[in-house]
Design a protein around this motif. Structure first.
Motif, PDB file in Angstrom:
ATOM      1  N   LEU A  17      33.019  38.491 105.767  1.00 25.66           N
ATOM      2  CA  LEU A  17      32.567  37.397 104.923  1.00 25.66           C
ATOM      3  C   LEU A  17      31.171  37.689 104.374  1.00 25.66           C
ATOM      4  N   ARG A  18      30.290  38.216 105.203  1.00 28.94           N
ATOM      5  CA  ARG A  18      28.961  38.567 104.711  1.00 28.94           C
ATOM      6  C   ARG A  18      29.048  39.690 103.676  1.00 28.94           C
ATOM      7  N   GLY A  19      29.899  40.675 103.911  1.00 27.76           N
ATOM      8  CA  GLY A  19      30.052  41.745 102.933  1.00 27.76           C
ATOM      9  C   GLY A  19      30.502  41.208 101.582  1.00 27.76           C
ATOM     10  N   TRP A  20      31.429  40.271 101.602  1.00 29.64           N
ATOM     11  CA  TRP A  20      31.884  39.663 100.349  1.00 29.64           C
ATOM     12  C   TRP A  20      30.758  38.876  99.694  1.00 29.64           C
ATOM     13  N   ALA A  21      29.989  38.133 100.487  1.00 29.91           N
ATOM     14  CA  ALA A  21      28.876  37.345  99.942  1.00 29.91           C
ATOM     15  C   ALA A  21      27.816  38.261  99.323  1.00 29.91           C
ATOM     16  N   ILE A  22      27.544  39.404  99.936  1.00 32.23           N
ATOM     17  CA  ILE A  22      26.582  40.354  99.377  1.00 32.23           C
ATOM     18  C   ILE A  22      27.077  40.860  98.028  1.00 32.23           C
ATOM     19  N   ASP A  23      28.349  41.212  97.966  1.00 29.86           N
ATOM     20  CA  ASP A  23      28.915  41.662  96.689  1.00 29.86           C
ATOM     21  C   ASP A  23      28.815  40.567  95.622  1.00 29.86           C
ATOM     22  N   ARG A  24      29.066  39.335  96.021  1.00 31.88           N
ATOM     23  CA  ARG A  24      28.998  38.230  95.068  1.00 31.88           C
ATOM     24  C   ARG A  24      27.561  38.002  94.590  1.00 31.88           C
ATOM     25  N   LEU A  25      26.596  38.097  95.499  1.00 30.45           N
ATOM     26  CA  LEU A  25      25.200  37.936  95.110  1.00 30.45           C
ATOM     27  C   LEU A  25      24.794  39.008  94.110  1.00 30.45           C
ATOM     28  N   ALA A  26      25.191  40.249  94.358  1.00 30.67           N
ATOM     29  CA  ALA A  26      24.865  41.326  93.429  1.00 30.67           C
ATOM     30  C   ALA A  26      25.552  41.116  92.085  1.00 30.67           C
ATOM     31  N   ALA A  27      26.795  40.651  92.115  1.00 32.33           N
ATOM     32  CA  ALA A  27      27.544  40.468  90.870  1.00 32.33           C
ATOM     33  C   ALA A  27      26.982  39.325  90.026  1.00 32.33           C
ATOM     34  N   VAL A  28      26.693  38.185  90.645  1.00 37.00           N
ATOM     35  CA  VAL A  28      26.177  37.059  89.856  1.00 37.00           C
ATOM     36  C   VAL A  28      24.764  37.352  89.350  1.00 37.00           C
ATOM     37  N   SER A  29      23.991  38.142  90.106  1.00 37.90           N
ATOM     38  CA  SER A  29      22.663  38.526  89.628  1.00 37.90           C
ATOM     39  C   SER A  29      22.779  39.396  88.385  1.00 37.90           C
ATOM     40  N   ALA A  30      23.751  40.304  88.379  1.00 38.47           N
ATOM     41  CA  ALA A  30      23.960  41.141  87.196  1.00 38.47           C
ATOM     42  C   ALA A  30      24.395  40.295  86.002  1.00 38.47           C
ATOM     43  N   GLU A  31      25.270  39.345  86.232  1.00 34.50           N
ATOM     44  CA  GLU A  31      25.733  38.488  85.147  1.00 34.50           C
ATOM     45  C   GLU A  31      24.590  37.680  84.537  1.00 34.50           C
ATOM     46  N   LEU A  32      23.685  37.210  85.387  1.00 37.50           N
ATOM     47  CA  LEU A  32      22.630  36.319  84.919  1.00 37.50           C
ATOM     48  C   LEU A  32      21.453  37.060  84.295  1.00 37.50           C
ATOM     49  N   TYR A  33      21.106  38.247  84.814  1.00 38.49           N
ATOM     50  CA  TYR A  33      19.808  38.831  84.491  1.00 38.49           C
ATOM     51  C   TYR A  33      19.853  40.164  83.739  1.00 38.49           C
ATOM     52  N   LEU A  34      21.041  40.692  83.455  1.00 37.95           N
ATOM     53  CA  LEU A  34      21.076  41.960  82.739  1.00 37.95           C
ATOM     54  C   LEU A  34      20.477  41.847  81.342  1.00 37.95           C
ATOM     55  N   GLN A  35      20.599  40.692  80.716  1.00 39.17           N
ATOM     56  CA  GLN A  35      20.137  40.535  79.342  1.00 39.17           C
ATOM     57  C   GLN A  35      18.939  39.600  79.221  1.00 39.17           C
ATOM     58  N   THR A  36      18.406  39.110  80.316  1.00 38.41           N
ATOM     59  CA  THR A  36      17.288  38.176  80.244  1.00 38.41           C
ATOM     60  C   THR A  36      15.959  38.931  80.129  1.00 38.41           C
ATOM     61  N   GLU A  37      14.915  38.197  79.765  1.00 40.14           N
ATOM     62  CA  GLU A  37      13.597  38.821  79.637  1.00 40.14           C
ATOM     63  C   GLU A  37      13.001  39.177  80.986  1.00 40.14           C
ATOM     64  N   ILE A  38      13.221  38.331  81.972  1.00 42.45           N
ATOM     65  CA  ILE A  38      12.616  38.515  83.294  1.00 42.45           C
ATOM     66  C   ILE A  38      13.723  38.556  84.344  1.00 42.45           C
ATOM     67  N   VAL A  39      13.612  39.505  85.256  1.00 46.33           N
ATOM     68  CA  VAL A  39      14.509  39.589  86.407  1.00 46.33           C
ATOM     69  C   VAL A  39      13.728  39.143  87.641  1.00 46.33           C
ATOM     70  N   PRO A  40      14.177  38.124  88.351  1.00 45.97           N
ATOM     71  CA  PRO A  40      13.451  37.712  89.561  1.00 45.97           C
ATOM     72  C   PRO A  40      13.461  38.808  90.607  1.00 45.97           C
TER      73      PRO A  40
END
Length: 406
Positions: free
Chosen positions: A368-391
């Motif tokens: 479950l943690r492995g899946w959550a890590i993958d999801r965190l990485a995936a949603v971060s890519a979706e949100l911040y690949l094209q934004t001006e600032i990456v948190p």
């Protein structure tokens, strides 16, 4: 002539020493030597113990402490290299690298292990990575009109950044709760930075994710049984087909919590499920009510289907936490502001997901943690690949200034 010879008197001979006295004297001398030897050994041992206390913590450091230290060292070196490659920041590529240098510097501050390292050591300059090309050779000054570094100069940096992201994401699987959340968040940000830089320069991006061992579909194929039908044998209701009232309500009791999972893992998983299906419902409402659906309908349909799929994937993990694999009812309450302007309300709705999955990383374990890590990485890519600032740490609100040791 008269001479005389003076003859010295012979020394007084005390005679042979009595045997008992001789034995007593030898025994006393041997005892004294033994005492002195033991005392000397004790002193040497004490010196060794005192000298070794400085390294004692190093020898007994936990996996989380080691991973945290390695991640911080990597972030500092990458920050120095990004700043060196950025020159003076008068072109889009250099501006991106300067932003990455600052973000990596923030990561290094967040990754400091509870302030046990002296402040002077935390603030010392870190040598940048050794790269090929002109950008890595002359660090002393910058040209009057800085130019973006060549792709060959960026390639070692991108490889190192991707390798650091992969190491942090993998280490998060084994670390303790708080460290896992931080390592996963920093790894997700580094993965986004590596992808952005590779895209700017047309570089091939190294693989940053390991095998998706947390994928419930993969687990099903391995055992030829649907993941949704599985449950751990140590659930309180194993073999009965019934759920206890508190578990069914989403608040697991101590005895109903699965295996080694944290007590709040079920609540965190249900929060992720509700967030995914709730977002899908919001897109459905927007498609039905927002006038801009005529032009945005295709994009919104794609996002709605993606959230529904992720919610279904998350439901497959419920049996591992002694919960029924039942999706929630597809009806959620939307506030009045959303209904007035769904198009503007949808982007902020997406911003919740890094925090949702960062919490699940901290509160879960194993697949479950492995899946959550993958999801965190995936949603971060979706949100911040094209934004001006990456948190620097997607899903975490912490900043270095708020930490007591910074």
């Amino acid at each position: 002539m008269t001479s005389s010879t003076v003859v010295d008197e012979p020394l007084e001979n005390p005679g042979p020493e009595p045997a008992p006295a001789r034995r007593f004297r030898r025994l006393g001398a041997g005892t004294l030597r033994l005492v002195l030897f033991l005392a000397l050994g004790a002193v040497i041992l004490s010196f060794g113990l005192v000298a070794g206390t400085g390294d004692g913590r190093e020898r007994t450091r936990s996996f989380s402490e080691i991973a945290l230290a390695e991640a911080r060292t990597s972030a500092r070196a990458l920050s120095a290299e990004a700043g060196a490659l950025a020159a003076a920041g008068k072109n889009p590529e250099a501006v991106e690298l300067l932003a990455q240098a600052e973000g990596l510097r923030t990561q290094a501050a967040l990754l400091t292990s509870t302030g046990r390292e002296p402040a002077a050591a935390r603030n010392t300059f870190e040598e940048p990575l050794v790269v090929s090309g002109s950008a890595g050779k002359d660090r002393a000054g910058s040209p009057a009109v800085p130019e973006a570094p060549d792709a060959k100069d960026l390639e070692p940096y991108v490889r190192a950044l991707a390798a650091s992201a992969k190491a942090n994401l993998q280490a998060a699987w084994r670390a303790d709760a708080g460290t896992a959340r931080l390592l996963a968040a920093t790894g997700a940000a580094q993965q986004v930075w590596a992808t952005r830089t590779a895209g700017l320069y047309g570089l091939a991006l190294p693989e940053t994710n390991g095998p998706h061992t947390g994928d419930p579909a993969a687990a099903s194929e391995a055992t030829e049984a649907p993941a949704a039908e599985k449950k751990l044998s140590n659930c309180a209701d194993a073999g009965t087909g019934e759920k206890t009232a508190d578990t069914a309500a989403g608040t697991p009791s101590g005895r109903a919590a699965a295996g080694s999972a944290a007590p709040d893992a079920a609540a965190a998983l249900k929060a992720a499920i509700d967030a995914e299906f709730g977002a899908a419902y919001a897109y459905e409402v927007a498609l039905a009510q927002d006038p801009s659906a005529a032009t945005r309908g295709g994009q919104w349909q794609t996002r709605m289907a993606a959230h529904q799929s992720r919610g279904t994937d998350a439901v497959a993990y419920l049996p591992g936490l002694c919960l029924p694999a039942v999706p929630p009812v597809a009806a959620y309450r939307l506030d009045a502001g959303f209904l007035r302007n769904p198009a503007d309300a949808l982007p902020p709705l997406e911003q919740q997901f890094p925090a949702v999955y960062a919490d699940l990383v901290a509160l879960s374990e194993g697949e479950l943690r492995g899946w959550a890590i993958d999801r965190l990485a995936a949603v971060s890519a979706e949100l911040y690949l094209q934004t001006e600032i990456v948190p620097a740490s997607p899903g975490l609100d912490a900043v270095p200034e708020d930490l007591p040791w910074n």
